[in-house]
Design an enzyme around this catalytic site. Structure first.
Site, PDB file in Angstrom:
ATOM      1  N   ASP A 174       0.864  -1.169   0.000  1.00  0.00           N
ATOM      2  CA  ASP A 174       0.000   0.000   0.000  1.00  0.00           C
ATOM      3  C   ASP A 174       0.908   1.229   0.000  1.00  0.00           C
ATOM      4  OD1 ASP A 174      -2.206   1.651   0.085  1.00  0.00           O
ATOM      5  OD2 ASP A 174      -3.187   0.544   1.698  1.00  0.00           O
ATOM      6  N   TRP A 175       0.353   2.353  -0.408  1.00  0.00           N
ATOM      7  CA  TRP A 175       1.165   3.551  -0.639  1.00  0.00           C
ATOM      8  C   TRP A 175       1.736   4.070   0.685  1.00  0.00           C
ATOM      9  CZ3 TRP A 175      -0.075   1.149  -4.536  1.00  0.00           C
ATOM     10  CH2 TRP A 175       0.085   1.597  -5.841  1.00  0.00           C
TER      11      TRP A 175
END
Length: 783
Positions: free
Chosen positions: A222-223
């Protein structure tokens, strides 16, 4: 193609360079191996594109829970194809979805992006969605692996989950989507799991996903989720996002040179990335995309999005068949959600649609009355209130870095916008299209000075608590009430503080709307309108304050005085219909005082048209609930989403949602998982079990053609094993018609994890039902 050989042909710095994004949503090309740029986009309810905010105009789909409420793999496949077309129109290779975390607690702020509380329903719908997308050559990304069911402290929370619960419940949707659709990528979550970051989960990623399931695809973070170099690389993470900076780069090169990470581990990561690139047409001979695709506002999209939204809407109650509405009925349409229908959730799910249709826009002929306030936070001015609102972004030297005209009255600045310097100030300018007593104000961290007509106002706004990203997802806001004449000029400037948690990055905007009225006056107007009509339709619900990324709910009560509004209208109207414009459960203390309740979800850009079609019967709202609606706050098997000393124990085990209610671990719910009435009644007969299928005959005993969803649940004889959905099938029938239905049951639901491996459950009972609140046949099983 030998992806491993291609990977090995590169030197170490070149390999590592590929394993961190080139930008926020792109991966670096590498001509030496024929690798082109790979482009990713968020995509739960639309393919937003390569920027976090703004971006191109794209189709806004109904939210995931509403689509899932159709209980239809065909619907999920169609959604995948639709999103693939939207992606191809922008040259996007990978769409980040579907979200297949479960609805553990109804307080979860991001549940609207996920399908359901049940692992089988979630997994089967996800598999169909993935097939629809990948059949068109666009990659899907299953997210978020794993135990990521709430948002409070989401980047630091440690989800404490026992192995049986992890495998039987939370991993099962991923297992199904990998086995049945071969999803090309999987996203590792922000949280820790049993003390280990999800981006370093050797047990889950290497041991189960890539090992036991033999998964050949890519695992992406995930970012901003990745916390380390060697532990994450050794833990099975293949790709760090976003880029170009991050925790790998030189640190990962050094870790390989120091012997902390082997070169074969890096080669495997690169090979998986190359396989993904090949699958999406970005390796070797680059794939061309179709030239002619439906526009977001085309007739084809309008029909598709209206039908998908309306078909998932769910009739919760319908006394004396008040729905569908009679064609000649005098209708009073009441509520803020009627005139400002919420069509999408908050956070990374937001896109830039061509339009959003309200219920008031679509339910022609109704008398429309606004409702009480539904938000505690002001929001940017709606389109048309401040036409041509202009933002001018300047650096410290006063040079203009960018100019933007924002139809939505807010912008995200300083994040992935390629500005030539750091932002120092942002100026705003527009003229009011309407006059009167106006609530006006500013959104975004900084020192604001505004002039509204002849009045000056000032605000010093600081970043509120809430963790990473709050500057964008929940920025500070302040407002004032001022008299305005149409044509008055609004202008001002905000000076940013670069020392904030994200520097000069944030969401900035202008609030402008008619000043709020006294709620007692608003309710009195609604009562008068209801009393003069044959039927009152009250639209209530939640907003992006409750259904959003990074924030969980603290109650299931409707915000503001919406309950008071419903009670008052129900007391005055001849008949009352309530439409719930929310993606997740809400409390309905008035449910016995109203004649019908239609759950409408977050219905996308055609939302108003879809609600109107459902209310009038133009499209049957044949949905079935995908989440159990508890009867009170705290009255569900899993409730708290607040970590204690950083830990969030999943103490309920596999007894979430309907499983826990059925076992008596929580009071009876207001509405069971699987509940939905549609616009007909049904009888069941001749239910039979022949492993692994249940057959039954269903008869439409109503007066309208309808769709029925036959559900089969398995109640094991072991007291520590919960009831669970094992299969479902749908049938359509005309009034009086009988239809045979066969439900193929998934044998994966006959397993239990005994600590060393899978064991088979034998004795128990099969329940043939229209939801666990309406069981139609019981079939005993013998060991």
């Amino acid at each position: 193609m030998d992806y491993r050989k291609l990977a090995e042909s590169l030197d170490l710095p070149a390999k590592v360079r590929l394993l961190t994004g080139a930008s926020v949503f792109t991966l670096a090309p590498e001509p030496a191996v024929g690798l082109g740029e790979v482009r990713m986009s968020d995509g739960p309810t639309g393919v937003r594109g390569l920027t976090f905010a703004g971006g191109p105009v794209v189709a806004l789909l109904p939210n995931a829970t509403l689509l899932a409420s159709a209980w239809s793999a065909d619907t999920a496949y169609e959604v995948g194809r639709l999103l693939a077309e939207e992606a191809m129109a922008q040259g996007i290779h990978v769409v980040l979805g579907p979200t297949i975390n479960l609805h553990r607690s109804p307080l979860g702020g991001r549940l609207f992006e996920a399908y359901s509380e049940d692992p089988l329903l979630t997994g089967k719908l996800a598999a169909a969605y993935v097939r629809g997308m990948q059949d068109s050559g666009v990659g899907a990304c299953l997210k978020h692996l794993i135990a990521n069911e709430s948002e409070t402290d989401r980047t630091t929370v440690d989800s404490v989950v026992d192995e049986a619960t992890l495998r039987e419940l939370y991993l099962l949707p991923f297992e199904i989507a990998v086995a049945e659709a071969d999803a090309w990528s999987v996203m590792a979550a922000y949280n820790d799991v049993n003390g280990v970051p999800a981006t370093e989960q050797d047990h889950v990623v290497n041991g189960i996903l890539k090992g036991e399931w033999a998964y050949p695809g890519l695992v992406v973070s995930d970012w901003f989720a990745t916390k380390s170099a060697a532990p994450a690389a050794n833990g099975g993470l293949d790709l760090v996002m976003p880029g170009p900076d991050g925790p790998w780069g030189d640190a990962l090169v050094a870790a390989v040179e120091a012997g902390e990470v082997t070169s074969s581990v890096v080669d495997d990561h690169v090979a998986r990335l190359l396989r993904l690139a090949d699958r999406v047409g970005a390796l070797g001979s680059l794939r061309t995309r179709p030239a002619a695709l439906p526009a977001p506002d085309s007739p084809a999209r309008r029909e598709q999005l209206t039908r998908l939204a309306a078909a998932g809407m769910t009739v919760l109650t319908n006394r004396d068949e008040v729905l569908p509405l009679a064609g000649d009925a005098r209708v009073a349409l009441i509520g803020r959600h009627a005139v400002e229908t919420i069509c999408m959730g908050g956070g990374s799910a937001q896109v830039n649609p061509p339009y959003q249709v309200s219920v008031a826009d679509a339910l022609t002929g109704a008398t429309v009355t606004d409702g009480v306030e539904v938000r505690s936070r002001p929001v940017p001015a709606r389109a048309g209130f401040l036409p041509d609102l202009r933002f001018t972004i300047r650096g410290a030297d006063g040079a203009v870095l960018d100019e933007r005209v924002a139809s939505g009255s807010s912008i995200v600045a300083g994040f992935d916008d390629g500005l030539a310097g750091q932002i120092a100030t942002i100026s705003v300018q527009a003229r009011f299209a309407v006059g009167g007593e106006i609530e006006v104000g500013a959104i975004g961290a900084g020192s604001w000075r505004l002039r509204v007509g002849a009045l000056d106002v000032a605000y010093d706004l600081v970043v509120p608590p809430g963790g990473f990203g709050v500057e964008v997802l929940a920025p500070p806001v302040a407002t004032s009430r001022v008299p305005v004449v149409a044509g008055d000029l609004l202008e001002g400037v905000v000076t940013l503080d670069p020392s904030g948690p994200m520097g000069s990055v944030g969401r900035f905007g202008i609030v402008a709307r008619p000043a709020p009225r006294d709620p007692d006056e608003v309710i009195a107007d609604a009562v008068a309108a209801a009393a003069a009509a044959d039927v009152a339709v009250v639209v209530v619900g939640l907003t992006e304050e409750q259904e959003t990324e990074a924030v969980d709910k603290h109650t299931l009560r409707l915000p503001g005085r919406q309950d008071d509004l419903v009670f008052a209208v129900a007391g005055a109207a001849a008949r009352t219909v309530v439409v719930v414009n929310a993606a997740t459960p809400v409390l309905m203390p008035w449910r016995e005082q109203v004649d019908a309740i239609l759950w409408a979800g977050l219905p996308g850009q055609e939302g108003g048209h879809a609600v109107a079609a459902a209310l009038t019967g133009a499209i049957e709202p044949a949905g079935r609930l995908v989440t159990t609606f508890p009867a009170a706050d705290g009255a569900s098997p899993a409730w708290s989403v607040t970590p204690v000393d950083g830990k969030l124990p999943y103490t309920e085990g596999t007894f979430i949602g309907y499983r826990g209610h059925h076992a008596g671990r929580a009071p009876a719910p207001a509405f069971w998982f699987g509940h939905g009435l549609g616009y007909a009644t049904w009888s069941y007969s001749d239910a039979r079990w022949s492993h692994p299928s249940v057959s039954v005959t269903v008869t439409n005993t109503g007066t309208r053609p309808s769709r029925e969803v036959v559900q089969v649940y398995f109640a094991p004889s072991e007291p520590d094993q919960p009831v669970r959905l094992v299969g479902w099938a749908a049938a359509e029938a005309a009034p009086g018609e009988s239809v045979p239905v066969t439900v193929d049951c998934d044998t994966r639901l006959w397993r239990r994890w005994d600590g060393a491996g899978w064991a088979t459950l034998t004795g128990g009972t099969l329940l043939v039902a229209r939801g666990l609140g309406d069981i139609r046949a019981t079939l005993p099983l013998t060991p």
